[in-house]
Design an enzyme around this catalytic site. Structure first.
Site, PDB file in Angstrom:
ATOM      1  N   TYR A   1     -12.022  25.316   2.260  1.00 53.26           N
ATOM      2  CA  TYR A   1     -10.755  24.755   2.198  1.00 53.26           C
ATOM      3  C   TYR A   1     -10.054  24.692   3.648  1.00 53.26           C
ATOM      4  O   TYR A   1      -9.507  23.603   3.862  1.00 53.26           O
ATOM      5  CB  TYR A   1      -9.962  25.557   1.265  1.00 53.26           C
ATOM      6  CG  TYR A   1      -8.242  25.026   0.881  1.00 53.26           C
ATOM      7  CD1 TYR A   1      -8.275  24.323  -0.179  1.00 53.26           C
ATOM      8  CD2 TYR A   1      -7.376  25.350   1.776  1.00 53.26           C
ATOM      9  CE1 TYR A   1      -7.035  23.877  -0.354  1.00 53.26           C
ATOM     10  CE2 TYR A   1      -6.254  24.765   1.480  1.00 53.26           C
ATOM     11  CZ  TYR A   1      -6.004  24.213   0.436  1.00 53.26           C
ATOM     12  OH  TYR A   1      -4.725  23.533   0.154  1.00 53.26           O
TER      13      TYR A   1
ATOM     14  N   PHE B   1       0.133  -4.797  10.187  1.00 52.66           N
ATOM     15  CA  PHE B   1      -0.738  -5.037   8.938  1.00 52.66           C
ATOM     16  C   PHE B   1       0.274  -4.744   7.685  1.00 52.66           C
ATOM     17  O   PHE B   1       1.275  -3.921   7.919  1.00 52.66           O
ATOM     18  CB  PHE B   1      -1.923  -4.184   8.878  1.00 52.66           C
ATOM     19  CG  PHE B   1      -2.755  -4.336   7.592  1.00 52.66           C
ATOM     20  CD1 PHE B   1      -3.313  -5.514   7.269  1.00 52.66           C
ATOM     21  CD2 PHE B   1      -2.663  -3.230   6.705  1.00 52.66           C
ATOM     22  CE1 PHE B   1      -4.055  -5.651   6.038  1.00 52.66           C
ATOM     23  CE2 PHE B   1      -3.593  -3.285   5.453  1.00 52.66           C
ATOM     24  CZ  PHE B   1      -4.154  -4.499   5.152  1.00 52.66           C
ATOM     25  N   ASP B   2      -0.045  -5.286   6.421  1.00 52.87           N
ATOM     26  CA  ASP B   2       0.806  -5.224   5.592  1.00 52.87           C
ATOM     27  C   ASP B   2       1.274  -3.999   5.137  1.00 52.87           C
ATOM     28  O   ASP B   2       2.634  -3.339   4.618  1.00 52.87           O
ATOM     29  CB  ASP B   2       0.433  -6.159   4.293  1.00 52.87           C
ATOM     30  CG  ASP B   2      -0.989  -5.860   3.854  1.00 52.87           C
ATOM     31  OD1 ASP B   2      -1.727  -5.507   4.601  1.00 52.87           O
ATOM     32  OD2 ASP B   2      -0.971  -6.020   2.476  1.00 52.87           O
TER      33      ASP B   2
ATOM     34  N   ASP C   1      -2.702   0.867  15.947  1.00 52.62           N
ATOM     35  CA  ASP C   1      -3.336   0.896  14.520  1.00 52.62           C
ATOM     36  C   ASP C   1      -4.733   0.341  14.838  1.00 52.62           C
ATOM     37  O   ASP C   1      -5.318  -0.425  15.207  1.00 52.62           O
ATOM     38  CB  ASP C   1      -2.651  -0.115  13.730  1.00 52.62           C
ATOM     39  CG  ASP C   1      -3.349  -0.483  12.478  1.00 52.62           C
ATOM     40  OD1 ASP C   1      -4.559   0.296  11.938  1.00 52.62           O
ATOM     41  OD2 ASP C   1      -2.896  -0.902  11.733  1.00 52.62           O
TER      42      ASP C   1
ATOM     43  N   ALA D   1      -7.672   0.580  13.148  1.00 50.30           N
ATOM     44  CA  ALA D   1      -8.822   0.286  12.108  1.00 50.30           C
ATOM     45  C   ALA D   1     -10.005  -0.269  12.610  1.00 50.30           C
ATOM     46  O   ALA D   1     -11.104   0.150  12.244  1.00 50.30           O
ATOM     47  CB  ALA D   1      -8.102  -0.592  11.122  1.00 50.30           C
TER      48      ALA D   1
ATOM     49  N   LYS E   1     -12.925   0.941   8.115  1.00 53.64           N
ATOM     50  CA  LYS E   1     -13.460  -0.053   8.573  1.00 53.64           C
ATOM     51  C   LYS E   1     -14.523   0.560   9.894  1.00 53.64           C
ATOM     52  O   LYS E   1     -15.594   0.819   9.693  1.00 53.64           O
ATOM     53  CB  LYS E   1     -12.330  -0.730   9.532  1.00 53.64           C
ATOM     54  CG  LYS E   1     -11.503  -1.739   8.474  1.00 53.64           C
ATOM     55  CD  LYS E   1     -10.437  -1.034   7.853  1.00 53.64           C
ATOM     56  CE  LYS E   1      -9.423  -1.715   7.082  1.00 53.64           C
ATOM     57  NZ  LYS E   1      -8.654  -0.962   6.180  1.00 53.64           N
TER      58      LYS E   1
ATOM     59  N   HIS F   1       0.748  -8.826  -3.686  1.00 55.11           N
ATOM     60  CA  HIS F   1      -0.292  -9.444  -3.728  1.00 55.11           C
ATOM     61  C   HIS F   1      -1.422  -8.754  -4.736  1.00 55.11           C
ATOM     62  O   HIS F   1      -2.297  -9.243  -5.346  1.00 55.11           O
ATOM     63  CB  HIS F   1      -0.974  -9.868  -2.428  1.00 55.11           C
ATOM     64  CG  HIS F   1      -1.104  -8.480  -1.759  1.00 55.11           C
ATOM     65  ND1 HIS F   1      -0.197  -7.873  -1.083  1.00 55.11           N
ATOM     66  CD2 HIS F   1      -2.352  -8.081  -1.274  1.00 55.11           C
ATOM     67  CE1 HIS F   1      -0.527  -7.008  -0.461  1.00 55.11           C
ATOM     68  NE2 HIS F   1      -1.896  -6.810  -0.312  1.00 55.11           N
TER      69      HIS F   1
END
Ligand code: F0G
Length: 460
Positions: free
Chosen positions: A73, A125-126, A215, A217, A258, A450
């Site tokens: 843990y 990004f969304d 960001d 990714a 990614k 979407h």
């Protein structure tokens, strides 16, 4: 092996069968799915290009690491392995694992974003936009104009327009908690950001004492483009480029699904201890203790190995080369695609492909549905449906581009699969004038519609 033809630097050890189907079956299935490709069960898809997120193949070394995962843990050895790898690759001191990228956004933005804030960046990004708007703040898109013309060749279409950024910072002085730059810029077509540009953005931010976040990714793919396209970087390793890029910034959110080469995972890495401490408290409430953040120990171990593999040139050359192979076939067939090709996906330009369907009948979605019906290929609409309604006026937002994204999972499909995809698209392109009507929405969620939107076909 520089003088030899190029080949993938890996071979296959295990295979997964894909189920072929008929056009008649697919017509029925997509209708039952309310014309939303997210509603299809995967056994009804032949080639799945919905996303490159969490859909790649792990290496034998990653699987081996899964076996020695430490599930403690607190203080898990797998956590320590991952923390040290993140420190070595990114240069950031503080590290917080999360279950995926949007969780990293949620945890970090809980500390940084407040009601009425403005967050400039390059085509957020969304989920990034979603987490900002959810906190009653807004985004400003400062991407260079070239990004919105799919035929203009610009080597770094993800770049931030410095003038737009300066103006937005001036206009919103005191309301900007940070600037966020997405690499590669997914919403602009997987387009990279240059080292020169991030340096310029960094200078602007430093002058105003505003933190700069990444960001990240697809940070390794971005580094590959810098190596291949930007002067002065040809002889630098991917790892050196990555380290330099992050050195101009204050922190990152990461969707490890990614360029982490894992099926699930994410993290935050940054230099500010205070922000790290506050974010840890939120993480403990929503993600898990700070040494696992919603991840299994074995997942953290596999991610540590994946980050190293993803930042190797040979892997990236094969990965981005495969995407370009598909792009080049489509260009040869005359199909309008975003150029230069993105790192993780080829984007069909639906505004040029399906001129006959009106925009308010969701022409990019109509094209994505056709790809499924004709070839069993699942892609995704990056257009009006994804753009959601304006949170204040509730009117449809019409983005500059209506795109269909063919995202290529990492180390998963063969060049033969790419040839199949290109032939299906060629067939649809050659009969494009027959398309007349699109779709209407019959049910939608107030945000990120979407994923769950229901559509019906408009009768001709
Ligand atoms: N940032 C970027 C640039 C992304 O492309 C994504 C996810 C995220 C953040 C969120 O990460 O999915 O791990 O929560 N993109 C996926 C895609 C979903 O299909 O492009 P996540």
């Amino acid at each position: 092996m520089k003088d030899l033809p190029y080949a993938e630097p890996y071979k296959t050890k295990m295979v997964e069968y894909m189920r072929p189907s008929t056009i008649e079956e697919r017509k029925q299935w997509i209708k039952e799915a309310d014309y939303n490709l997210f509603n299809l069960s995967s056994d009804k898809v032949f080639i799945d290009l919905l996303t490159d997120s969490g859909t790649g193949a792990m290496s034998d070394k990653q699987w081996a690491e899964m076996m020695v995962g430490d599930e403690s843990y607190a203080g898990s050895q797998s956590y320590l392995k991952l923390r040290d790898t993140v420190r070595r690759i990114t240069g950031f001191q503080y590290f917080l694992p999360t279950h995926q990228g949007r969780a990293a956004e949620n945890v970090l933005f809980s500390v940084l974003v407040n009601d009425g804030d403005i967050v400039p960046g390059n085509s957020h990004f969304d989920t990034t936009k979603g987490h900002i708007e959810f906190r009653k703040a807004s985004v400003v898109d400062c991407t260079i104009d070239e990004a919105f013309n799919t035929t203009v060749f610009h080597p770094f279409k993800g770049n931030v327009n410095i003038e737009k950024l300066e103006n937005s910072l001036k206009l919103n002085a005191g309301k900007v908690p940070f600037v966020i730059v997405t690499i590669t810029c997914n919403s602009a077509g997987g387009q990279p950001v240059s080292m020169e540009n991030i340096r310029a953005v960094s200078e602007v931010c430093k002058r105003r004492h505003i933190p700069l976040l990444i960001d990240a990714a697809r940070f390794a793919e971005n580094a590959y483009f810098i190596k291949m396209r930007e002067e002065g970087y040809r002889n630098k390793s991917i790892k050196e480029i990555v380290k330099e890029f992050f050195s101009y910034t204050d922190g990152m959110t990461m969707s490890a699904k990614k360029d982490g080469l894992v099926n699930m995972g994410g993290f935050i890495a940054l230099n500010n201890e205070e922000v790290y401490k506050k974010a840890s408290v939120f993480s403990i409430m929503f993600e898990g203790f700070k040494t696992y953040g919603g991840l299994n120990g074995r997942d953290m171990g596999a991610l540590a190995v994946g980050l190293d593999e993803a930042t190797e040139f040979d892997y990236l050359h094969s990965r981005i080369g495969q995407v370009a192979y598909l792009g080049e076939l489509l260009v040869k067939y005359g199909v309008p695609v975003q150029q230069p090709f993105g790192g993780h996906a080829i984007f069909l330009d639906a505004n040029k492909f399906v001129l006959t369907i009106p925009r308010d009948e969701y022409r990019a979605q109509a094209l994505a549905i056709e790809l499924y019906i004709v070839g069993g290929i699942r892609s995704v609409e990056i257009g009006t449906i994804l753009a959601d309604r304006d949170p204040f006026t509730h009117k449809n937002r019409y983005p500059e581009l209506e795109l269909v994204r063919l995202a290529i999972p990492r180390r998963t499909y063969s060049l033969n699969h790419m040839r199949y995809v290109a032939s299906v698209i060629r067939k649809i392109y050659d009969s494009r004038s027959q398309a007349k009507r699109g779709y209407r929405i019959i049910d939608e969620a107030p945000i990120m519609r979407h994923f769950t939107v229901k559509l019906e076909k408009i009768k001709t």
